[in-house]
Design an enzyme around this catalytic site. Structure first.
Site, PDB file in Angstrom:
ATOM      1  N   GLY A   1       0.824  -1.207   0.000  1.00 47.10           N
ATOM      2  CA  GLY A   1       0.000   0.000   0.000  1.00 47.10           C
ATOM      3  C   GLY A   1       0.857   1.254   0.000  1.00 47.10           C
TER       4      GLY A   1
ATOM      5  N   ARG B   1       3.855 -15.811  -5.583  1.00 45.90           N
ATOM      6  CA  ARG B   1       2.449 -16.234  -5.628  1.00 45.90           C
ATOM      7  C   ARG B   1       1.700 -15.280  -6.564  1.00 45.90           C
ATOM      8  NH1 ARG B   1      -2.405 -15.863  -2.394  1.00 45.90           N
ATOM      9  NH2 ARG B   1      -3.419 -17.896  -2.222  1.00 45.90           N
TER      10      ARG B   1
ATOM     11  N   ASP C   1       5.331  -5.643   5.456  1.00 43.69           N
ATOM     12  CA  ASP C   1       5.653  -7.045   5.706  1.00 43.69           C
ATOM     13  C   ASP C   1       5.577  -7.902   4.451  1.00 43.69           C
ATOM     14  OD1 ASP C   1       2.810  -6.448   6.129  1.00 43.69           O
ATOM     15  OD2 ASP C   1       2.601  -8.573   6.546  1.00 43.69           O
TER      16      ASP C   1
ATOM     17  N   THR D   1       5.019   1.491   6.434  1.00 42.21           N
ATOM     18  CA  THR D   1       3.646   1.023   6.562  1.00 42.21           C
ATOM     19  C   THR D   1       2.916   1.951   7.513  1.00 42.21           C
ATOM     20  OG1 THR D   1       2.194  -0.699   7.458  1.00 42.21           O
ATOM     21  CG2 THR D   1       4.438  -0.666   8.278  1.00 42.21           C
TER      22      THR D   1
ATOM     23  N   ASP E   1       0.490   1.052   9.153  1.00 43.93           N
ATOM     24  CA  ASP E   1       0.017   0.212  10.253  1.00 43.93           C
ATOM     25  C   ASP E   1       1.019   0.116  11.398  1.00 43.93           C
ATOM     26  OD1 ASP E   1      -2.165  -0.342   8.585  1.00 43.93           O
ATOM     27  OD2 ASP E   1      -1.158  -2.084   7.719  1.00 43.93           O
TER      28      ASP E   1
ATOM     29  N   ASP F   1       3.315  -2.064  11.929  1.00 40.09           N
ATOM     30  CA  ASP F   1       3.271  -3.426  12.452  1.00 40.09           C
ATOM     31  C   ASP F   1       4.497  -4.270  12.100  1.00 40.09           C
ATOM     32  OD1 ASP F   1       2.809  -3.697   9.760  1.00 40.09           O
ATOM     33  OD2 ASP F   1       0.924  -4.805   9.947  1.00 40.09           O
TER      34      ASP F   1
ATOM     35  N   ARG G   1      -5.222  -2.961   9.866  1.00 38.03           N
ATOM     36  CA  ARG G   1      -5.214  -4.418   9.754  1.00 38.03           C
ATOM     37  C   ARG G   1      -5.271  -5.068  11.135  1.00 38.03           C
ATOM     38  NH1 ARG G   1      -1.219  -7.127   5.720  1.00 38.03           N
ATOM     39  NH2 ARG G   1       0.312  -6.341   7.215  1.00 38.03           N
TER      40      ARG G   1
END
Length: 368
Positions: free
Chosen positions: A17, A85, A122, A144, A146, A148, A190
């Site tokens: 983000g 992925r 992360d 971030t 967040d 975190d 989050r």
């Protein structure tokens, strides 16, 4: 181990983000790399998507001059582009995932990169760690909103997000008081409650709900009634998107199978508002701040922190200290291995000094 004489061409990408301060970090890596070491800077567009799809742009001095105050990122970003992925949608709408890391490795080498600076949270830094384990020269820079990431006390973007949230709460405060309403403000974050806790405390929230402290619905309504008995005909509730009731689960807005993190949280603000209206009869409104928290000009703190991280990241690369992430410990900029930076989420300790401070000034955390 590489030295400053063997770093001729380096890449920079911004993943995950967006947040204010990304351009400041790009600038902090690129300017001294160009001026002091004569390096060629390759910007990787749209995060790891650019490394997989070979979308790049050369960054000259003029390109990174004057971007310190700009929000967002001049390189673009993506929070779905995980090379390990990679999502692909079939004609019938089914999403399948492929490991395209070998293609990213091939493009890294064909670009002639001596090092890749990965600026992200992360998800981005987990991919960066994997690429380092596959032999690439990688340096991480933490961002971030967040806050975190376990490897650093703070990440840039967080301070600006808290300011944006606090300003919103300040504005909501006046209309809540005027109309005698309960106002619920839902923040991003989050699985971590840092934004809600900091903004709720700074904005004078009466109740703060965070994921780390599951709430008791009865405590919320009791707090509102208690305020009413003291003549307070309004209340402000700041709730993190990952907040949950005791014995309950986080509220999921939707599941995006094509995303590396498919769970998209959201809707807890509406749940809390419905609880309050049903239990107390007081008109309750909800404001979901969402992506407003990510936007705008970075605060001076975030500009400085991003700049310090960028300068440290280049220093690590020049010294050949790859597989590291720049970090803040106390007031000092240092570094930690990427493996330590992303091995767990940095969550709010329920007994932290900030939580205790909130309780001391009469703020309910929804559990008492």
């Amino acid at each position: 181990m590489a030295t400053q004489h063997s770093l001729h061409k380096v890449g920079i990408l911004t993943g995950g983000g967006d947040c204010p301060g990304l351009n400041a970090a790009i600038r902090a890596v690129a300017k001294p790399a160009i001026l002091d070491y004569g390096m060629e800077i390759i910007g990787i567009k749209d995060g790891f998507a650019g490394l997989v799809q070979n979308k790049t742009v050369r960054l000259d001095y003029e390109d990174v001059s004057g971007i310190l105050t700009r929000g967002g990122t001049i390189l673009g970003t993506s929070n779905k582009a995980d090379p390990f992925r990679w999502p692909e949608e079939k004609k019938e709408g089914e999403t399948i995932f492929r490991d395209l890391s070998s293609l990213a490795l091939k493009n890294y080498h064909e670009l002639g990169l001596d090092c890749l600076f990965c600026i992200g949270g992360d998800g981005t830094l987990t991919a960066a760690r994997k690429f380092h384990e596959l032999g690439l020269n990688i340096i991480g820079i933490p961002k971030t909103i967040d806050n975190d990431l376990s490897g650093t006390d703070l990440s840039f973007g967080f301070d600006t997000a808290v300011l944006n949230a606090t300003e919103a709460i300040d504005k909501i405060h006046t209309t809540a008081e005027s109309h005698h309403r309960v106002m619920v403000v839902e923040t991003m974050g989050r699985y971590a409650g840092w934004i809600a806790l900091h903004a709720g405390l700074a904005g004078g929230g009466d109740i703060i709900l965070i994921p780390e402290i599951p709430y008791d619905p009865a405590c919320i309504t009791a707090k509102i009634r208690e305020r009413g008995r003291r003549g307070k005909r309004y209340s402000i509730i700041v709730v993190a998107e990952g907040a949950k009731a005791k014995g309950g689960e986080m509220t999921v807005d939707k599941v995006i199978e094509s995303s590396p993190d498919p769970i998209r949280l959201g809707g807890i603000g509406r749940q809390v508002a419905e609880l309050i209206e049903t239990s107390t009869g007081i008109e309750t409104r909800v404001t979901v701040l969402g992506h407003l928290l990510r936007g705008g000009t970075p605060t001076p703190f975030d500009r400085i922190l991003a700049t310090r991280f960028g300068v440290k990241a280049l220093e690590l690369a020049v010294k050949g200290h790859f597989g590291q992430m720049a970090c803040l410990h106390g007031q000092e900029i240092s570094s930690v291995p990427l493996s330590e930076a992303v091995n767990r989420l940095r969550l709010v300790p329920p007994d932290s000094a900030l939580v205790k401070t909130a309780r001391e000034v009469g703020t309910s955390m929804g559990d008492e």
